[in-house]
Design a protein around this motif. Structure first.
Motif, mmCIF file in Angstrom:
data_model
loop_
_atom_site.group_PDB
_atom_site.id
_atom_site.type_symbol
_atom_site.label_atom_id
_atom_site.label_comp_id
_atom_site.label_asym_id
_atom_site.label_seq_id
_atom_site.Cartn_x
_atom_site.Cartn_y
_atom_site.Cartn_z
ATOM 1 N N ALA A 43 38.744 38.355 27.623
ATOM 2 C CA ALA A 43 38.764 38.596 29.066
ATOM 3 C C ALA A 43 38.299 40.001 29.423
ATOM 4 N N TRP A 44 38.621 40.986 28.556
ATOM 5 C CA TRP A 44 38.262 42.366 28.874
ATOM 6 C C TRP A 44 36.762 42.621 28.741
ATOM 7 N N PHE A 66 42.132 42.639 37.896
ATOM 8 C CA PHE A 66 41.591 43.889 37.382
ATOM 9 C C PHE A 66 42.284 45.141 37.904
ATOM 10 N N ILE A 105 45.215 34.209 29.446
ATOM 11 C CA ILE A 105 44.493 34.790 28.321
ATOM 12 C C ILE A 105 45.087 34.213 27.048
ATOM 13 N N ARG A 161 34.195 39.333 35.819
ATOM 14 C CA ARG A 161 34.245 40.429 36.795
ATOM 15 C C ARG A 161 33.369 40.121 38.007
ATOM 16 N N SER A 195 45.390 41.536 27.976
ATOM 17 C CA SER A 195 44.571 40.906 26.953
ATOM 18 C C SER A 195 44.324 41.846 25.774
ATOM 19 N N ILE A 226 44.140 41.532 32.574
ATOM 20 C CA ILE A 226 43.043 42.027 31.746
ATOM 21 C C ILE A 226 43.555 43.103 30.792
#
Length: 299
Positions: free
Chosen positions: A85-86, A40, A107, A92, A50, A47
């Protein structure tokens, strides 16, 4: 020591030629680090990729994701989801608590097989992890013959329907646990041989990472044309000399290495493109690169 890779600057893709690609992945090995710091915090983190991949025609990779990591015990843990993924709150949450010396993260952008958990990477068998970016062209025509080549005792462990997982089980069949480069060469060679028998155009486009929890092997190959992008990071001590102003580099352990589909930051001297038709090995922080040639040996 807690490592972090926060505060990274954006990567400018104009340095490299874009390639056709379907997924994005990242491998980290080094001192134990929080997965959150890897997934992250970088500006062009996995992320971010993605949603905004920059070295391929597939900008968005939203057909699920997966991470695999080593902690307690000899076998890795995996966490997968069909959510983008986001947008996955569970990812998270757990990333804040996972500290690992070896992380695989992937991803997915599907090339035709269903969006389901069993088709998300990385794939696991025993202590081994495997992830793939690319495609086996003509997979529907080739799947039966390729499946028949999998060792019968291994076949029940196949959970999904992707070319990527089947390639993994072919490599296991050909001795991945004993000699990964030879096993992958034989697996790819079989795919190319079967494709010729079926009149399928050159089939394999791949970057692959696999690990037994101690060493990491990475492969870059295409049956025709250029393979998808793949990079490994320079020895961290050399990067520190080039960029002494960056505090984040001093916080990374001496044996830190990344392997990525796309660089996580635009930083001169940090990223080395793995040559076409090559494989690399990371062991104890050292990287060696060797030629990769598909093989028909033993069939």
């Amino acid at each position: 020591m807690t490592a972090t890779v926060s505060g990274l600057s954006p990567f400018r893709p104009s340095q490299f030629e874009p390639e056709v690609t379907m997924c994005r992945w990242m491998t980290y090995c080094g001192d134990p680090i929080l997965a959150e710091d890897l997934l992250f915090r970088p500006v062009h983190s996995l992320i971010d990729q993605s949603l905004h991949a920059r070295l391929g025609v597939t900008t968005t990779n939203g057909d699920g994701f997966g991470i695999g990591w080593y902690g307690e015990g000899t076998e890795p843990a995996v966490f997968k989801s069909i959510e983008p993924a986001w947008n996955d709150r569970n990812l998270r949450e757990i990333a804040r608590q996972i500290r690992t010396p070896l992380l695989f993260a992937h991803i997915r952008s599907s090339t035709g097989t269903p969006v389901q958990r069993s088709n998300c990477h990385p794939f696991r068998y025993g202590r081994w992890l495997w992830m793939h970016n690319g495609v086996v062209e003509g997979f529907r025509e080739l799947r039966r013959d390729l499946s028949m080549a999998v060792e019968p005792s291994l076949y029940p462990a196949i959970e999904g329907s992707t070319d990527s997982e089947l390639l993994f089980f072919l490599a296991l069949t050909f001795g991945l646990a004993d000699d990964p480069p030879s096993a992958v060469a034989r697996a790819v060679g079989l795919v190319e041989d079967v494709a010729r028998l079926h009149g399928v155009p050159p089939p394999v486009q791949m970057t692959v990472a696999t690990t037994d929890g101690e060493s990491v092997w990475m492969f870059r190959h295409a049956s025709a044309g250029r393979p998808a992008s793949l990079f490994y990071s320079t020895d961290i001590s050399q990067v520190r000399l080039l960029h002494p102003e960056l505090e984040t580099l001093r916080q990374l352990g001496a044996g830190t290495r990344f392997v990525v589909s796309e660089p996580l930051r635009d930083l001169a001297g940090t990223w080395n493109e793995i040559p076409d038709s090559s494989y690399g090995v990371i062991r104890h922080g050292e990287v060696t690169i060797n030629p990769f040639t598909p093989s028909s040996e033993g069939r």
